[in-house]
Motif scaffolding. Structure first.
Motif, short mmCIF file in Angstrom:
data_model
loop_
_atom_site.label_atom_id
_atom_site.label_comp_id
_atom_site.label_asym_id
_atom_site.label_seq_id
_atom_site.Cartn_x
_atom_site.Cartn_y
_atom_site.Cartn_z
N GLY A 77 -16.40 -24.20 9.32
CA GLY A 77 -17.23 -23.27 10.07
C GLY A 77 -17.28 -21.87 9.51
N ILE A 78 -17.03 -21.76 8.19
CA ILE A 78 -17.09 -20.45 7.54
C ILE A 78 -18.13 -20.49 6.43
CG2 ILE A 78 -15.85 -18.70 6.20
CD1 ILE A 78 -13.30 -19.58 7.50
N ASP A 79 -19.02 -19.51 6.43
CA ASP A 79 -19.98 -19.39 5.34
C ASP A 79 -19.29 -18.77 4.13
OD1 ASP A 79 -21.97 -20.37 6.95
OD2 ASP A 79 -22.66 -18.39 7.59
N LYS A 80 -19.74 -19.13 2.96
CA LYS A 80 -19.16 -18.57 1.73
C LYS A 80 -19.61 -17.13 1.49
CE LYS A 80 -17.02 -22.35 0.62
NZ LYS A 80 -15.53 -22.42 0.69
N GLY A 81 -20.77 -16.76 2.06
CA GLY A 81 -21.28 -15.43 1.84
C GLY A 81 -20.69 -14.40 2.78
N SER A 82 -21.30 -13.24 2.82
CA SER A 82 -20.82 -12.14 3.65
C SER A 82 -21.33 -12.25 5.08
CB SER A 82 -21.26 -10.80 3.06
OG SER A 82 -20.69 -10.59 1.79
N VAL B 211 -19.05 -16.85 14.05
CA VAL B 211 -20.34 -16.17 14.23
C VAL B 211 -20.26 -14.73 13.73
CG1 VAL B 211 -22.05 -15.40 15.92
CG2 VAL B 211 -20.96 -17.64 16.18
N GLU B 212 -19.23 -14.01 14.15
CA GLU B 212 -19.07 -12.62 13.72
C GLU B 212 -17.68 -12.14 14.07
OE1 GLU B 212 -18.69 -10.05 16.09
OE2 GLU B 212 -19.62 -10.78 17.90
N ARG C 49 -15.97 -10.81 4.23
CA ARG C 49 -15.87 -12.23 3.91
C ARG C 49 -14.65 -12.79 4.63
NH1 ARG C 49 -18.90 -14.19 -0.48
NH2 ARG C 49 -20.12 -12.56 -1.53
N ALA C 50 -14.75 -14.04 5.03
CA ALA C 50 -13.67 -14.67 5.79
C ALA C 50 -12.99 -15.73 4.95
CB ALA C 50 -14.23 -15.30 7.07
#
Length: 223
Positions: A48-53, A141-142, A70-71
Motif C-alpha cells: 500500500g505504498i507508492d514508489k513516488g512522492s 493516503v497521506e 517518500r515512505a
C-alpha cells in the motif's frame, strides 16, 4: 473509501538544521496498541505504498501542502523522509515543527483487510474484535504535520477537519463509517458492543464541541 487517521504519542520526528528543509520521522509504529485500541502489524503497508512522492500536508488539509516525502516500510515502523516546500507556508510549518508547537505526525490510510461490513456485523464478539483491532493491510493516503496533542475521536470521521478536506472526499463524507454501520446493526439486534459505545462517545464529543463553538461565537458576538 473510508479514510482513517492515527496519531502516535511516541514517535521520532527530526527536522534538519540546514536550510534545505529536510525532515524525517516515524509516521506509524507496529506491534504497539495505539489510543484507538488498534495495532498495526509489520508489513501492513507492504502493498500500500507508492514508489513516488506523497504530498506532505498540514492538519490533513489537501489545500495546505507544505512539502513532499517518500515512505519506506521498516520492520517495526513506517519511515518517511522528505523536504518542506520553499514557500511561506512550508517555512512557517518547518519553524512550528522545530519550536514544538506542531511537531506531531498523523497518518491517513485506508484499510484493505476488512471483509464486507455485513459479514463483519454477523461475527461473534471475539472474531469481530480481532479484525477491527488488528490492522494487517492498508493503503497509505497521506501523512500530516499536526499541532500538539490533536487527535480524532475513535470511531469518528475526524469531523473537526472535514471542511478543510472539501471536495476531495465529498463522495464519502456523508456516508456512515464502518463503526457507525456496526453500531446501528448492534442496536437493531439488541447487542451491547464496544463499537456501539465508541460511536455514542464520539457523538457526545461532537455535541460538546458544537456547544463549545456556539458558546465562543455567542461570547464574541456579545462583546
Amino acid at each position: 473509501m473510508e479514510i482513517e487517521f492515527r496519531v502516535f504519542e511516541t514517535h521520532e520526528f527530526r527536522v534538519g538544521e540546514d536550510q534545505d528543509g529536510t525532515f524525517e520521522g516515524v509516521a506509524c509504529q507496529y506491534g504497539k496498541k495505539d489510543s484507538y485500541g488498534t495495532t498495526f502489524h509489520p508489513g501492513v503497508f507492504k502493498r500500500g505504498i507508492d514508489k513516488g512522492s506523497y504530498a506532505y500536508l498540514f492538519m490533513h488539509s489537501p489545500y495546505d501542502p507544505i512539502g513532499t516525502f517518500r515512505a519506506d516500510e521498516q520492520p517495526n515502523h513506517l519511515h518517511i523522509a522528505g523536504a518542506y516546500d520553499d514557500t511561506q507556508s512550508g517555512r512557517d510549518k518547518r519553524a512550528m515543527a522545530r519550536s514544538g508547537s506542531a511537531r506531531e505526525l498523523s497518518v491517513g490510510f485506508v484499510r484493505t483487510d476488512l471483509p464486507e461490513w455485513k459479514k463483519l456485523a454477523e461475527m461473534g464478539d471475539e472474531d469481530r474484535a480481532d479484525i477491527l483491532e488488528n490492522i494487517r493491510s492498508a493503503r497509505l493516503v497521506e501523512v500530516s504535520q499536526i499541532t500538539a496533542r490533536m487527535a480524532a475521536v475513535p470511531g469518528s470521521k475526524l469531523k473537526t477537519v472535514r471542511s478543510a478536506l472539501g471536495a476531495l472526499y465529498t463522495e464519502t463524507v456523508d456516508e456512515p463509517t464502518l463503526a457507525e454501520r456496526l453500531a446501528e446493526y448492534d442496536r437493531e439486534h439488541g447487542r451491547d458492543s464496544q463499537v456501539a459505545h465508541d460511536v455514542e462517545e464520539a457523538r457526545k464529543m461532537e455535541q460538546r464541541l458544537r456547544r463549545a463553538a456556539l458558546l465562543r461565537l455567542t461570547t464574541v458576538g456579545a462583546a
